[in-house]
Design a protein around this motif. Structure first.
Motif, PDB file in Angstrom:
ATOM      1  N   GLU B  25       0.825  -1.207   0.000  1.00  0.00           N
ATOM      2  CA  GLU B  25       0.000   0.000   0.000  1.00  0.00           C
ATOM      3  C   GLU B  25       0.864   1.263   0.000  1.00  0.00           C
ATOM      4  OE1 GLU B  25      -3.648   1.825  -0.309  1.00  0.00           O
ATOM      5  OE2 GLU B  25      -3.060  -0.282  -0.498  1.00  0.00           O
ATOM      6  N   LYS B  26       1.946   1.204   0.779  1.00  0.00           N
ATOM      7  CA  LYS B  26       2.841   2.362   0.845  1.00  0.00           C
ATOM      8  C   LYS B  26       3.507   2.617  -0.500  1.00  0.00           C
ATOM      9  CE  LYS B  26       4.763   4.066   5.037  1.00  0.00           C
ATOM     10  NZ  LYS B  26       4.093   3.550   6.226  1.00  0.00           N
ATOM     11  N   ASN B  29       0.949   4.024  -2.810  1.00  0.00           N
ATOM     12  CA  ASN B  29       0.657   5.413  -2.455  1.00  0.00           C
ATOM     13  C   ASN B  29       1.759   6.337  -2.933  1.00  0.00           C
ATOM     14  OD1 ASN B  29      -1.781   4.985  -1.315  1.00  0.00           O
ATOM     15  ND2 ASN B  29      -1.040   4.913   0.801  1.00  0.00           N
ATOM     16  N   ARG B  32       1.121   6.840  -6.543  1.00  0.00           N
ATOM     17  CA  ARG B  32      -0.049   7.709  -6.757  1.00  0.00           C
ATOM     18  C   ARG B  32       0.290   9.159  -6.453  1.00  0.00           C
ATOM     19  NH1 ARG B  32      -3.535   3.503  -3.334  1.00  0.00           N
ATOM     20  NH2 ARG B  32      -4.108   2.084  -5.017  1.00  0.00           N
ATOM     21  N   ALA B  33       1.003   9.371  -5.336  1.00  0.00           N
ATOM     22  CA  ALA B  33       1.227  10.737  -4.882  1.00  0.00           C
ATOM     23  C   ALA B  33       2.149  11.503  -5.809  1.00  0.00           C
ATOM     24  CB  ALA B  33       1.819  10.719  -3.471  1.00  0.00           C
ATOM     25  N   ILE B 160      -2.016  11.620   0.423  1.00  0.00           N
ATOM     26  CA  ILE B 160      -1.973  10.331  -0.272  1.00  0.00           C
ATOM     27  C   ILE B 160      -0.835   9.471   0.271  1.00  0.00           C
ATOM     28  CG2 ILE B 160      -1.677   9.227  -2.511  1.00  0.00           C
ATOM     29  CD1 ILE B 160      -2.852  11.724  -3.790  1.00  0.00           C
ATOM     30  N   LEU B 161       0.324  10.096   0.536  1.00  0.00           N
ATOM     31  CA  LEU B 161       1.468   9.340   1.043  1.00  0.00           C
ATOM     32  C   LEU B 161       1.163   8.735   2.400  1.00  0.00           C
ATOM     33  CD1 LEU B 161       4.525  11.564   0.081  1.00  0.00           C
ATOM     34  CD2 LEU B 161       4.032   9.264  -0.726  1.00  0.00           C
ATOM     35  N   ASP B 162       0.503   9.514   3.250  1.00  0.00           N
ATOM     36  CA  ASP B 162       0.213   9.015   4.592  1.00  0.00           C
ATOM     37  C   ASP B 162      -1.162   9.535   5.006  1.00  0.00           C
ATOM     38  OD1 ASP B 162       0.214   7.996   7.057  1.00  0.00           O
ATOM     39  OD2 ASP B 162       1.724   9.338   7.899  1.00  0.00           O
ATOM     40  N   PRO B 163      -2.194   8.757   4.786  1.00  0.00           N
ATOM     41  CA  PRO B 163      -3.554   9.230   5.096  1.00  0.00           C
ATOM     42  C   PRO B 163      -3.736   9.626   6.556  1.00  0.00           C
ATOM     43  CG  PRO B 163      -3.626   7.235   3.791  1.00  0.00           C
ATOM     44  CD  PRO B 163      -2.208   7.419   4.194  1.00  0.00           C
TER      45      PRO B 163
END
Lengths: 160, 168
Positions: B25-26, B29, B32-33, B160-163
């Motif tokens: 997930e990281k 992300n 995505r970010a 996005i990186l860390d919700p």
């Protein structure tokens, strides 16, 4: 056809004795409107309708005219700004309709550009242009109730 | 000090900077970010600032990898709502939002998209994009300057990186 605006207006005054004229403005009744406009386009070269809009003049200044009791509910004025592109002349024509029964002939047959502008005036003022080819709302949605630019338009909502 | 991997095995120190272990997930992300593809939804004057000024040579949003700003929901991650949402245009905003693939985010640019702005009491204005769609980042201003838009994108990147950064 080098004519000054004052000459044009005095010639029109001879043809249409009922109109009221001032320096650059002609006030006309709804009956005379279409004939006058055709004359202006065909004989005097006003080939471009710059702007078509309206203004609301309710009976009392606060715009809370009581439709049932008040005999005179006030009037609405339709304003036509005409341009003669070749002669570089500008002319304003105004016509008044009652607020109770706002009907005026469409000038779409004279200037095609009136199509959307009349739809806009119908949309926001509720003035009906008889003879318009497609008179329906243009800015607001078809199910919108009321005519927002009328002075007595009340609306509650917005911020929550 | 001897460098070891997460199993305690010794490893060359050059690899320590190249090889990372993280949850999938990281990693996703991070991708995505750093490659947001915005759907530019320009509705009014704010579109000039948010979509054109920010993409222009002076502020150059492309530096961040947010280059592909297209007016289509295809492949888009972020909807940039810039401008006054009227009652008539609200269905189209919602439709394009629904057509975007998950995961997706939304940036509301300018007073109108945040709350209706100066037109909040008007008879035909939706008081804010959040009435229709969920908004992640609000960029205040009327209009916001392009650097404020970039800041909004960077705020979204952090989210996005860390919700967890947006949790109370």
């Amino acid at each position: 056809m080098e004519k000054k605006l004052s000459e044009i207006i005095s010639e029109l005054k001879e043809k249409f004795p009922q109109i009221k004229t001032s320096e650059e403005t002609i006030s006309v009744s709804t009956e005379d409107l279409l004939g006058l406009m055709q004359e202006l386009k065909n004989s005097f070269g006003f080939n471009y309708l710059t702007n078509l809009t309206a203004a609301d003049y309710p009976a009392d200044a606060k715009g809370k005219g009581d439709g049932d009791e008040a005999e005179d509910d006030g009037e609405m004025e339709i304003v036509y700004n005409l341009t003669s592109v070749y002669e570089k002349l500008y002319l304003t024509v105004k016509a008044r309709v009652s607020r109770k029964n706002p009907e005026i002939p469409s000038v779409f047959p004279v200037w095609g550009g009136a199509n959307w502008q009349e739809r806009e005036v119908y949309d926001l003022f509720g003035i009906v242009f008889t003879g318009h080819p497609n008179l329906k709302r243009i800015l607001l949605t078809d199910n919108f109730e009321g005519y927002p630019l009328r002075k007595d338009y009340q609306w509650v909502g917005g911020r929550k | 000090m001897e460098v070891t991997n997460d199993k305690g095995m010794p490893m060359p120190s050059e690899l320590k900077r190249l090889v990372h272990f993280a949850s999938l997930e990281k990693v996703l992300n991070m991708a995505r970010a750093h490659s947001i593809w915005p759907l530019g939804f320009g509705l009014a004057c704010c579109a000039i600032e948010a979509l054109m000024g920010t993409n222009g040579p002076r502020y150059d949003l492309s530096r961040f990898g947010y280059e592909v700003m297209r007016p289509t929901p295809r492949q888009a991650d972020v909807m940039v709502v810039a401008g006054t949402i009227t009652t008539k245009s609200a269905p189209f905003v919602l439709r394009l939002w629904e057509q975007m693939a998950e995961p997706k985010w939304c940036i509301a640019v300018g007073s109108c998209a945040i709350s209706g702005g100066p037109f909040v009491d008007s008879y035909f204005v939706v008081p804010g994009a959040r009435q229709i769609i969920p908004v992640d980042v609000y960029v205040p201003g009327c209009p916001p300057r392009p650097d404020a838009i970039i800041d909004g994108f960077l705020k979204l990147r952090a989210k996005i990186l860390d919700p967890k950064v947006v949790e109370l």
